[in-house]
Design a protein around this motif. Structure first.
Motif, mmCIF file in Angstrom:
data_model
loop_
_atom_site.group_PDB
_atom_site.id
_atom_site.type_symbol
_atom_site.label_atom_id
_atom_site.label_comp_id
_atom_site.label_asym_id
_atom_site.label_seq_id
_atom_site.Cartn_x
_atom_site.Cartn_y
_atom_site.Cartn_z
ATOM 1 N N GLU A 49 -3.349 3.774 9.622
ATOM 2 C CA GLU A 49 -3.941 3.108 10.787
ATOM 3 C C GLU A 49 -4.788 1.938 10.295
ATOM 4 O O GLU A 49 -5.086 1.842 9.112
ATOM 5 C CB GLU A 49 -4.931 4.083 11.441
ATOM 6 C CG GLU A 49 -4.407 4.954 12.533
ATOM 7 C CD GLU A 49 -5.575 5.778 13.063
ATOM 8 O OE1 GLU A 49 -6.271 5.297 13.979
ATOM 9 O OE2 GLU A 49 -5.791 6.884 12.509
ATOM 10 N N GLU A 53 -4.466 -2.795 15.878
ATOM 11 C CA GLU A 53 -3.282 -3.349 15.192
ATOM 12 C C GLU A 53 -2.250 -2.233 14.997
ATOM 13 O O GLU A 53 -2.615 -1.070 14.902
ATOM 14 C CB GLU A 53 -3.679 -3.869 13.792
ATOM 15 C CG GLU A 53 -4.553 -5.106 13.798
ATOM 16 C CD GLU A 53 -5.222 -5.313 12.436
ATOM 17 O OE1 GLU A 53 -4.518 -5.761 11.518
ATOM 18 O OE2 GLU A 53 -6.412 -4.995 12.308
ATOM 19 N N PRO A 54 -0.995 -2.611 14.938
ATOM 20 C CA PRO A 54 0.029 -1.583 14.712
ATOM 21 C C PRO A 54 -0.146 -0.931 13.342
ATOM 22 O O PRO A 54 -0.642 -1.565 12.415
ATOM 23 C CB PRO A 54 1.350 -2.355 14.788
ATOM 24 C CG PRO A 54 0.997 -3.797 14.659
ATOM 25 C CD PRO A 54 -0.415 -3.958 15.096
ATOM 26 N N ASP A 55 0.252 0.353 13.238
ATOM 27 C CA ASP A 55 0.144 1.066 11.966
ATOM 28 C C ASP A 55 0.988 0.384 10.896
ATOM 29 O O ASP A 55 1.960 -0.294 11.192
ATOM 30 C CB ASP A 55 0.631 2.515 12.139
ATOM 31 C CG ASP A 55 -0.281 3.275 13.096
ATOM 32 O OD1 ASP A 55 -1.400 2.781 13.362
ATOM 33 O OD2 ASP A 55 0.135 4.348 13.583
ATOM 34 N N THR A 56 0.569 0.591 9.637
ATOM 35 C CA THR A 56 1.311 -0.007 8.519
ATOM 36 C C THR A 56 1.912 1.116 7.686
ATOM 37 O O THR A 56 1.233 2.104 7.376
ATOM 38 C CB THR A 56 0.355 -0.847 7.637
ATOM 39 O OG1 THR A 56 -0.182 -1.891 8.438
ATOM 40 C CG2 THR A 56 1.078 -1.447 6.440
#
Ligand SMILES: Cc1cc2nc3c(=O)[nH]c(=O)nc-3n(C[C@H](O)[C@H](O)[C@H](O)COP(=O)(O)OP(=O)(O)OC[C@H]3O[C@@H](n4cnc5c(N)ncnc54)[C@H](O)[C@@H]3O)c2cc1C
Ligand SMILES: Cc1ncc(C[n+]2csc(CCOP(=O)(O)OP(=O)(O)O)c2C)c(N)n1
Ligand code: SF4
Ligand code: SF4
Ligand code: SF4
Ligand SMILES: [Mg+2]
Lengths: 350, 592
Positions: free
Chosen positions: B315, B334-337
């Motif tokens: 996250e 923000e989108p997960d990486t």
């Protein structure tokens, strides 16, 4: 063998309006005897110049010969300096001042340098009201030449070797008042709270300012029976006033009880606030200052503080109506104003 | 303020910032001066007496002394105290003959030490010369504890460890290696007069996230991984490695991975970079080895495909602080990486564990399963059992373990001799004049302006291919001397005798750092505001004299005193004097 002042300074040292800290006004490490009063006066000069935000290149230190006259090496190392001949500091300063009226002149001398060999020079520089601060580091002896009695050694004062002073001493303060000095003060090297504002006031005074500072010679004149020892001075000191020097741009924050205070405004707008501890005396009245001094003498007190100031003082340049700029700034057209001007001058003699 | 009582042994001790901050109170400036004088053997022995592991600590110490060092308050960086210790260890001559020489006449008492780490070894060192029969138990085949199992060889070569552990074992310690103690009851039944527990904090924390079980083959617990590497059970790792956690263990794990075949190693921490627990120098060393540190990324899931670990999903958060300064990590939206990995190492902390101590023996445990102890004596609720090191109050470091060991040894000795464990010995103190002549002191009072010297490193070509090659090369004698000269000799105290002072102000005028003021006395806060230079560092004391003849007092702010001796040099009556203050924590047995 290490006798070197470290480069590090307190990281939190405050800065003055020029952005300089106290350290920027220091000089080389002192080579005077440990505990010499002169070093404290140097420290007070450093503090006063720092607090007044004096640009170091605008000040010239001039001295004669003696331990006292060596001290300019130990303060204001970024200022001009001239260590002259024994007793000749006044004439060298006079010359410098005549040539460049823009500098602040700080003359440093000793009791030997001023009251013996330099006595004549001392009197004449006062008469001429040269715009300078004249500090006498007064230890009642010739410190540099191993402690012989000087002209300020009091009658009966006991020397380190045990002999008593045979002659009447010269009181430089009394003499200066007599000769018409426009700023006369006395202080003690061991009382910086009094000395620092006095130095500031003296440097702001437009004319000759004498500061006679009692400054014990720990090596040759700090013995029992000496009237210039730390103990004797502390026991006999009597301050005329508590002085505050308030520069023009600052607000006056101290307040003294009604009646006992006086304020003197200097030409540059700064103010001297005096809380008088000594009644029946007016610092702007020469007559009352002389009386007060005589009275103190009778009572065996060493009177300190600002004794006399003439707020209307006119210095030598004013008296002589000299040109307003320093000589070194004069251009060819100033120095050689042309034949028309020459004609005019010649005509004035016809 | 009241006049300062310089007879209180702690007053001048506190002025020696480094020594005061050192848990074992090693006389730092004393050994630094010996290094400058090339007297490495004596410098080593001073350390050995205090901290027992000079060569080890000279490489690995957490160095609480350095942030405390006065030099860091007058210029950029503190003295490299820790690395100077190593100089003493690297260049020393014969030290063994200066250590207590056995065999020691037995005193009839038997003691068991459980765990062979620095805490137990210190107890052994302090008690063996008194004639105690000492039995040391450890589950591994050699002593040293985590210094051996955890600290990688590229930071601490095995020879150095073996040498210093050897000095202690050779005092006649009965070792029971390869023996895991499974029952305290059994130990107690063996009739020892006292038992010391120095078993450390041996349990690495796990991270229970989705995929943890499925990916287990390639997910490792940091301290287990390091132990496996140390004992050569593990000699390679995947190409892509993620290390989770921001402490020193994480730094050791990532750097070890770099040496075992990991060429794409990342450290990923859940909180901001600045909150990382690892020492700044360890972080720096990891980064220098090409290991990026990604921050504000809490892990969410171990991604496993077809039974094989593929990587970790993270996250994105940011830190927010409430009015009390308390931190909260909130999602940035923000989108997960997803970060790919062949292996993941979890290095998020250690816990204590005492499964082998039965709970009906009278040894009480409190919060977090830590033993209930007397903080001074280290005695547990069962009088003959003492704890120390990480086992006492949770994970710390080697120097703390040694400090605990010294105190526990005193308690054990008192206990076994029928004394009162609360009766603690006073420290040994001594004040010695330093004056030799005009401008001559017995110490080098000159204050150099040299900046901190950097320790040279071995070439990465060598260090990244062989995990046993030590990275730091240590200072040579020349640089060791130069760095030693940076020390301000804070143990050479400015001692003021008010009856001699004539108030001439000479000290005030000369002091380069405006430490000294003569002024009217007042309350501390008021005085601090009135001194010649701001005295805002309240952790540093004001030294206040008795009233002087002018009714004023001398006040010295100890904060940035350079110990240059100029105040004493300029004092006409020797009211100021420079005196060397020796302070040494008394040990159970006299070592030097
Ligand atoms: C990865 C890592 C790196 C570190 N780096 C540093 C560093 O650079 N500098 C520093 O100062 N500190 C460092 N530390 C911390 C330091 O290693 C410890 O604080 C210190 O070793 C604690 O000493 P101790 O004597 O309390 O116990 P330990 O060193 O933990 O020793 C305890 C020993 O007891 C054994 N043991 C435990 N239970 C039993 C049992 N029941 N029976 C028999 N044996 C048992 C253990 O296996 C171990 O050998 C590091 C720690 C880790 C995990
Ligand atoms: C022309 C000349 N005469 C005499 C001397 C010797 N001399 C040097 S210093 C000094 C007296 C200094 O006394 P003072 O001015 O009071 O200074 P102190 O050392 O006491 O501060 C004398 C007589 C000299 N240097 N030059
Ligand atoms: S001899 Fe006297 S005046 Fe000269 S430096 Fe020494 S103490 Fe000061
Ligand atoms: S300067 Fe030297 S004595 Fe002072 S704190 Fe630092 S290492 Fe210690
Ligand atoms: S030793 Fe004395 S002169 Fe030097 S910094 Fe300290 S207080 Fe100042
Ligand atoms: Mg003189």
């Amino acid at each position: 063998m290490t006798y070197i002042k470290p480069k590090f300074r307190h990281p939190g040292l405050p800065k003055n309006t020029l952005g300089y800290s106290r350290a920027d006004y220091e000089g080389a490490i002192s080579t005077l005897c440990a505990g010499c009063g002169h070093d404290s006066i140097s420290g007070s000069i450093v503090q006063a110049c720092y607090e007044m935000s004096i640009e170091p290149h605008r000040l010239a230190k001039v001295s004669g010969i003696g331990c006292s006259s060596k001290t300019p090496t130990y303060f204001l190392e970024n200022s001009h300096g001239f260590n002259s001949v024994h007793g000749r500091m006044p004439s060298v300063t006079t010359g410098a001042n005549m040539a460049n009226r823009d500098l602040i002149y700080l003359g440093v001398s000793g009791d030997g340098d001023s009251a013996s060999i330099g006595m004549g020079q001392f009197c004449h520089v006062i008469r001429r009201n040269i715009n300078m601060t004249y500090i006498v580091m007064n230890n009642g002896c010739y410190g540099l030449t191993k402690g012989q009695d000087s002209a300020t050694t009091d009658f009966g004062s006991v020397s380190k070797g045990g002999s008593k002073g045979l002659y009447q001493s010269i009181d430089l303060i009394g003499l200066a008042l007599e000769l018409g000095a426009t700023f006369v003060a006395r202080s003690f090297s061991g009382d910086k709270t009094q000395l620092i504002p006095l130095i500031k006031a003296a440097m702001s005074h437009p004319g000759f300012a004498l500061l006679d500072v009692l400054s014990p010679c720990v090596t040759f004149n700090n013995n029992v029976g000496s009237t210039k020892s730390y103990d004797y001075v502390r026991d006999h000191i009597e301050a005329t006033s508590v002085l505050d020097f308030v520069p023009e741009e600052e607000e006056i924050t101290v307040s003294y009880p009604e009646g006992g205070s006086a304020s003197v405004t200097l030409h540059d707008g700064s103010q001297l606030l005096l809380h008088k501890l000594s009644p029946h005396w007016d610092p702007t009245d020469r007559h009352s200052a002389v009386n007060r001094l005589q009275q103190a003498k009778k009572q065996g007190e060493i009177l300190t503080g600002l004794l006399y100031i003439d707020p209307q003082s006119q210095d030598l340049h004013d008296i002589m109506g000299t040109y307003s700029k320093p000589l070194n700034s004069l251009q060819e057209e100033d120095l050689c104003p042309g034949s028309a001007t020459l004609e005019k001058i010649n005509a004035s003699f016809r | 303020m009241e006049p300062t009582n310089i007879r209180d042994p702690e007053y001048f001790h506190k002025v020696v910032d480094c020594q005061y901050a050192c848990p074992a109170h090693t006389p730092v400036p004393e050994y630094i001066r010996l290094i400058a004088a090339e007297r490495y053997t004596e410098a080593y022995m001073i350390n050995w007496e205090s901290n027992v592991f000079p060569g080890i600590l000279g490489r690995t110490c957490d160095r609480p002394c350095e942030p405390a060092c006065r030099r860091g308050r007058v210029e950029e960086e503190p003295v490299a105290i820790c690395r100077l210790k190593r100089v003493a260890a690297d260049h020393k001559g014969d030290v063994r003959s200066l250590m207590p020489q056995g065999p020691f006449p037995p005193n009839g008492k038997k003691i068991a030490l459980i765990g062979g780490g620095p805490a137990s070894l210190t107890v052994a060192r302090d008690l063996a010369p008194l004639g105690y029969e000492i039995h040391l138990y450890d589950e591994w085949h050699k002593g040293g504890g985590m210094m051996r199992t955890q600290i990688p060889a590229f930071r601490l070569p095995e020879e150095v460890l073996d040498e210093e552990v050897g000095y202690i074992i050779d005092l006649g310690i009965h070792t029971h290696f390869n023996q895991y103690v499974a029952s305290m009851r059994e130990i107690l039944e063996k009739g020892y007069d006292a038992v010391f527990v120095g078993t450390g904090a041996p349990k690495g924390r796990d991270l229970q996230l989705p995929g943890r079980e499925e990916g287990a083959k390639n997910i490792h617990i940091g301290i287990e991984f390091l132990a496996n590497v140390a004992f050569e059970h593990t000699d390679k790792i995947g190409r892509k490695v993620i290390v989770l956690g921001g402490g020193n263990t994480a730094m050791d794990c990532c750097r070890t991975s770099r040496r075992l075949g990991g060429d794409d190693v990342k450290v990923i921490v859940r909180s901001p970079f600045k909150d990382m627990k690892a020492s700044p120098w360890e972080i720096e060393d990891a980064q220098e080895e090409g290991i990026p540190i990604l921050n504000n990324m809490p892990p969410k899931e171990f991604v496993v495909e077809n039974g094989r670990l593929k990587g970790v999903l993270f996250e994105h958060v940011k830190a927010e602080y409430d009015e009390n300064g308390r931190r909260r990590l909130v999602s940035t939206g923000e989108p997960d990486t997803f970060v790919e990995a062949d292996d993941v190492i979890i290095a998020i902390g250690q816990d204590n564990a005492f499964p082998w101590i039965e709970r009906d023996l009278g040894i009480e445990f409190g919060k977090w399963d830590l033993p209930a102890l007397d903080k001074v004596t280290f005695q547990s609720t069962l009088p003959k059992v003492f704890f120390g090191g990480d086992a006492a109050f949770g994970p710390e470091n080697i120097i703390t373990a040694a400090a605990h060991g010294h105190q526990a040894a005193i308690s054990i000795d008192r206990y076994c001799q029928g004394g009162d464990v609360h009766d603690r010995p006073a420290p040994m103190t001594n004040l010695i004049h330093q004056k030799m002549g005009i401008h001559e002191w017995m110490y080098d009072s000159y204050v150099v302006t040299d900046q901190r010297y950097k320790v040279p490193h071995e070439s990465k070509v060598l260090t990244l291919t062989n995990r046993k090659v030590e990275v730091e090369l240590g200072f040579d004698r020349g640089v060791g001397f130069q760095e030693a000269q940076r020390c301000l000799n804070c143990d050479v105290q400015t001692v003021f005798t008010d009856s001699k002072c004539i108030e001439c102000d000479a000290c005030v005028d000369i002091c380069p750092t405006s430490c000294i003021t003569f002024t009217e006395n007042g309350e501390e806060e008021d005085l601090r505001a009135r001194l010649n230079a701001p005295a805002s560092n309240t952790s540093q004391d004001l030294y206040v004299s008795e009233p002087l003849p002018t009714k004023r007092v001398m006040v010295k702010d100890e904060d940035v005193c350079l110990h240059c001796g100029l105040c004493a040099e300029r004092c006409p009556t020797a009211a100021w004097d420079m005196q060397k203050y020796l302070y040494n924590v008394t040990k159970a047995c006299k070592i030097l």
